[in-house]
Write a protein that holds these residues in place. Structure first.
Motif, PDB file in Angstrom:
ATOM      1  N   GLY A 241       5.995  -4.433  15.006  1.00 22.90           N
ATOM      2  CA  GLY A 241       6.077  -4.527  13.554  1.00 22.90           C
ATOM      3  C   GLY A 241       7.479  -4.857  13.091  1.00 22.90           C
ATOM      4  O   GLY A 241       7.674  -5.588  12.120  1.00 22.90           O
TER       5      GLY A 241
ATOM      6  N   THR B 296      -2.307 -11.983   5.936  1.00 25.34           N
ATOM      7  CA  THR B 296      -2.640 -11.008   6.966  1.00 25.34           C
ATOM      8  C   THR B 296      -4.123 -11.105   7.295  1.00 25.34           C
ATOM      9  O   THR B 296      -4.884 -11.774   6.605  1.00 25.34           O
TER      10      THR B 296
ATOM     11  N   ASP C 284      -5.959  -3.923   4.524  1.00 27.16           N
ATOM     12  CA  ASP C 284      -5.065  -2.807   4.859  1.00 27.16           C
ATOM     13  C   ASP C 284      -3.731  -3.321   5.381  1.00 27.16           C
ATOM     14  O   ASP C 284      -2.665  -2.793   5.033  1.00 27.16           O
ATOM     15  N   GLU C 285      -3.765  -4.361   6.213  1.00 25.22           N
ATOM     16  CA  GLU C 285      -2.524  -4.933   6.738  1.00 25.22           C
ATOM     17  C   GLU C 285      -1.723  -5.604   5.636  1.00 25.22           C
ATOM     18  O   GLU C 285      -0.485  -5.586   5.654  1.00 25.22           O
TER      19      GLU C 285
ATOM     20  N   LYS D  90      -1.631  -4.587   2.505  1.00 25.09           N
ATOM     21  CA  LYS D  90      -0.997  -3.499   1.764  1.00 25.09           C
ATOM     22  C   LYS D  90       0.233  -2.966   2.506  1.00 25.09           C
ATOM     23  O   LYS D  90       1.275  -2.700   1.901  1.00 25.09           O
ATOM     24  N   GLN D  91       0.118  -2.827   3.838  1.00 24.53           N
ATOM     25  CA  GLN D  91       1.256  -2.357   4.629  1.00 24.53           C
ATOM     26  C   GLN D  91       2.415  -3.344   4.574  1.00 24.53           C
ATOM     27  O   GLN D  91       3.577  -2.955   4.438  1.00 24.53           O
ATOM     28  N   MET D  92       2.084  -4.634   4.682  1.00 31.43           N
ATOM     29  CA  MET D  92       3.136  -5.658   4.633  1.00 31.43           C
ATOM     30  C   MET D  92       3.812  -5.665   3.266  1.00 31.43           C
ATOM     31  O   MET D  92       5.040  -5.782   3.162  1.00 31.43           O
ATOM     32  N   TYR D  93       3.024  -5.539   2.217  1.00 31.70           N
ATOM     33  CA  TYR D  93       3.575  -5.507   0.860  1.00 31.70           C
ATOM     34  C   TYR D  93       4.549  -4.337   0.701  1.00 31.70           C
ATOM     35  O   TYR D  93       5.651  -4.494   0.148  1.00 31.70           O
ATOM     36  N   GLU D  94       4.162  -3.181   1.205  1.00 35.20           N
ATOM     37  CA  GLU D  94       5.035  -2.004   1.105  1.00 35.20           C
ATOM     38  C   GLU D  94       6.324  -2.203   1.892  1.00 35.20           C
ATOM     39  O   GLU D  94       7.414  -1.806   1.453  1.00 35.20           O
ATOM     40  N   SER D  95       6.227  -2.848   3.075  1.00 33.05           N
ATOM     41  CA  SER D  95       7.421  -3.098   3.886  1.00 33.05           C
ATOM     42  C   SER D  95       8.371  -4.052   3.187  1.00 33.05           C
ATOM     43  O   SER D  95       9.598  -3.864   3.202  1.00 33.05           O
TER      44      SER D  95
ATOM     45  N   ASP E 175      -5.350  -8.384  -3.867  1.00 31.39           N
ATOM     46  CA  ASP E 175      -6.298  -7.517  -3.160  1.00 31.39           C
ATOM     47  C   ASP E 175      -7.757  -7.754  -3.535  1.00 31.39           C
ATOM     48  O   ASP E 175      -8.637  -6.992  -3.142  1.00 31.39           O
TER      49      ASP E 175
END
Length: 708
Positions: A587, A613, A617-618, A620-625, A637
């Protein structure tokens, strides 16, 4: 002075004259007070003036985009200037700018060289000769560019793609734009096709099929203005964000009031559901794409959406509708009071005779009203006032009781009846139930029992609604556009044919982008077979105007190796950077590469970038990162109604129909993109206009080219 300088100065002088005339006309119209009274004639005149004002306001910034020197056989030569709206001069009221939808303007798009040219006009075929075809870029009243794409006096008079390549090289913002200045001959043929035809368009990624469909709507309103209305046209789009993305094309063409919605939202409104179905398109798509694709796919499995979108299911519902009609009239006589009887045979005679051509719900309504009138006539025969009073009271009670014996003809109740056991049913349906695959019957029965309507139930509910009800003009359309039609079922189109006049459809999509194996079609013949041969036409758009040659050729290899299809895109000659493949196992390394790519992109002239992505879910994780790193990004979304441009993070299955200057596809490995996902990866790659990055793990899918 060079030939180019001479042409440029000539067009500058022409532009000055055109703008002066437009400004003068607009000033005159604005000097007339706006009429706000009640006189119908004056209201009509004011509406005409306002339409002319809006046309001139639009033309005052960019009056035209092309010039065509056409000499009609036996007539005097005159240069024709082509624009988004027709404008006449102030002196002789002669055409100064020709509307791009006019018959003669078709020459600007259809002419590809040669000694002769012709076009179809209301009076017949007009023949002549083209000596010059010139593209003109005007922005904010300033002449920016003059390009001759054909000049018979040039050293090489062949038709050139220089202007097209120039326009394709421009960067994207957050809206789809019109292509009226660069419509190609094969696109123009679709735009100008006859109204009462079901057009089916197979268009490769980037072929402009959506934009062509929107221009077709503008053309139909111009060509058939006495027969169709904008408010009775509709575009069925894949999601609300896509509607926002295409929202400015029609206003740019001077067209408003065309309905734009998803099939799910429209169907729910028609059949009276208070909200979008609980497991509507977005939720259903997420479940399948985020979870089901991780499971082993068994090709022999029956997916409910596939069956309930089939013509086999439609045929079953046709039999059900016949059953409803045959068993609708209660199996009893009607007796308003003791000693007076209206036999079922006579009621049935009315039902099957005089009211035969009404839909069954209307027949029920007319029949109950007629029974009431019969009762009123019989009451007049009462021997006394006391008898009349007693009979009237009895009749009211028994009319209500008799009406309750009729079945409920609400489409939702009828549909539930089909999936219930006989003891709870209004009609005998065991033989019909036996024709439904057991797994489909059970899943649907359980869903309806809980009051839940799935997306794949909507076509059936609409079909039952149309089968029992009278469709008034507020529910029917003059023309229907279906975008991403490869994800529609044949049954959905057959249902929509009940709601449109004259089979007037524009059905467009790309079989190579049919990523939802649980619904949709595999062959356009499934759609064509719904219409008589003379009622339909098929077009294939194979040229891709979106992406560079490098991106298209790379994406084509994914299709050839992963799908084995021959529906491949032919790129326009526009070269760019090679596709970038970067190894990113962890990651941390993935985020580092994405930041590097974004730095390169953001330091250039690009306005839009997508990070695609595999799952939501991936995303959302990428957006947060990314936001944790201080980058401004937008998460898409499936619930978003607006596309904001800039940096977008979204699952690849939500990117269909969109395009971006640069695209970064993450997790291109066998775990995320199995053998069944080649089309999905193809969709992701073909979203890119100029740059494409693929980040892969250790086990890259076999169909992905590793050497570029």
């Amino acid at each position: 002075m060079s030939e180019f300088q001479s042409a440029y100065q000539e067009e500058e002088r022409k532009l000055d004259r055109a703008l002066a005339s437009i400004d003068d006309q607009l000033q005159q119209l604005r000097s007339i007070p706006v009429y706000i009274g009640d006189d119908f004639t004056e209201q009509a005149l004011e509406a005409s003036r306002e339409g002319q004002r809006q046309k001139l306001i639009q033309s005052a910034q960019e009056p035209y985009f092309g010039r065509l020197d056409f000499e009609e056989s036996g007539r005097e030569f005159m240069p024709l200037y082509i624009g988004k709206a027709g404008v006449s001069d102030t002196v002789g009221k002669q055409p100064m700018v020709i509307d791009w939808r006019a018959p003669v303007a078709s020459l600007f798009y259809s002419f590809t060289g040669g000694d002769s040219a012709s076009y179809e006009a209301p009076e017949g075929l007009i023949e002549g000769k083209v000596s010059l075809k010139r593209n003109i870029v005007i922005r904010q009243r300033k002449l920016e560019r003059v390009v001759d794409t054909f000049n018979e006096n040039a050293d090489t008079p062949g038709v050139s793609d220089e202007f097209l390549v120039y326009r394709l090289g421009e960067n994207k913002d957050n809206r789809l734009r019109d292509i009226v200045s660069t419509i190609q001959a094969e696109q123009d043929q679709i735009i100008r096709a006859l109204k009462n035809t079901a057009l089916i368009i197979q268009g490769v990624a980037g072929s402009g099929k959506t934009t062509v469909a929107l221009h077709r709507l503008a053309y139909l309103l111009y060509q058939y203005k006495e027969q169709i209305r904008a408010e009775r046209m509709v575009i069925f789009a894949p999601n609300l964000m896509f509607i926002d993305y295409i929202s400015e094309v029609l206003p740019e063409l001077g067209v408003g009031d065309i309905q734009q919605c998803t099939f799910t939202d429209w169907a729910a409104k028609v059949i009276g559901l208070m909200t979008v179905p609980a497991d509507g398109s977005a939720g259903l798509m997420r479940w399948f794409d985020d979870h089901a694709r991780k499971q082993e796919i068994r090709t022999e499995q029956i997916y409910p959406g596939r069956y309930k979108g089939s013509m086999e299911f439609k045929n079953l519902l046709d039999d059900y509708l016949l059953r409803i009609e045959a068993e609708c009239v209660p199996q009893v006589d009607f007796e308003p009071w003791d000693g007076n009887r209206l036999s079922r045979a006579e009621i049935l005679e009315w039902f099957e005779g005089e009211y035969k051509y009404y839909p069954v719900a209307r027949r029920k309504e007319r029949l109950l009203a007629r029974i009431h009138r019969w009762v009123e006539m019989e009451l007049k025969k009462s021997p006394s006032a006391a008898a009349l009073k007693e009979r009237k009271k009895k009749a009211q009670q028994r009319e209500k009781a008799y009406a309750k014996k009729w079945p409920e003809l609400d489409s939702f109740q009828l549909y539930r009846n089909l999936f219930q056991m006989k003891k709870n049913a209004d009609f005998a349906v065991e033989d019909l139930q036996a024709r439904i695959p057991a797994a489909v019957w059970k899943e649907t029965k359980d869903s309806l029992k809980n009051g839940t309507v799935q997306e794949d139930d909507l076509a059936a509910l609409l079909y039952l609604f149309a089968g029992v009800n009278e469709l008034d003009s507020t529910l029917t359309f003059d023309h229907i556009v279906i975008d991403e039609a490869q994800d529609f079922s044949p049954f959905q189109v057959a249902v929509l044919d009940r709601f449109v006049k004259g089979h007037s459809f524009t059905i467009l999509g790309d079989l190579s982008q049919g990523i939802h194996y649980y619904k949709g079609i595999d062959d356009w013949q499934e759609m064509q077979g719904l219409f008589a041969q003379e009622e339909t036409a098929y077009f294939a758009l194979t040229r891709s105007y979106r992406s560079t040659m490098e991106i298209i050729e790379y994406a084509n290899e994914i299709l050839k190796r992963g799908v084995g299809t021959d529906l491949l895109a032919v790129p326009v000659f526009r070269s760019g950077d090679p596709v970038r493949l970067e190894h990113a196992q962890s990651g941390e390394s993935k985020l580092k590469l994405i930041k590097q790519a974004l730095t390169k992109v953001l330091n250039g002239e690009y306005r839009t970038t997508a990070i695609l992505t595999r799952t939501l879910d991936e995303a959302k994780q990428m957006y947060e990162s990314l936001t944790a790193e201080g980058l401004i990004a937008n998460l898409i979304d499936g619930d978003k109604t607006q596309y904001a441009g800039g940096i977008s993070v979204l699952p690849v299955y939500l990117s269909k129909g969109l395009e971006f200057d640069a695209v970064i596809v993450t997790d291109v490995d066998a775990q995320h993109y199995g053998p069944q996902d080649a089309k999905l990866l193809y969709v992701g790659c073909t979203r890119a206009l100029h740059e494409l990055w693929l980040l892969y793990g250790d086990q890259i899918p076999e169909y992905v080219v590793t050497e570029v």
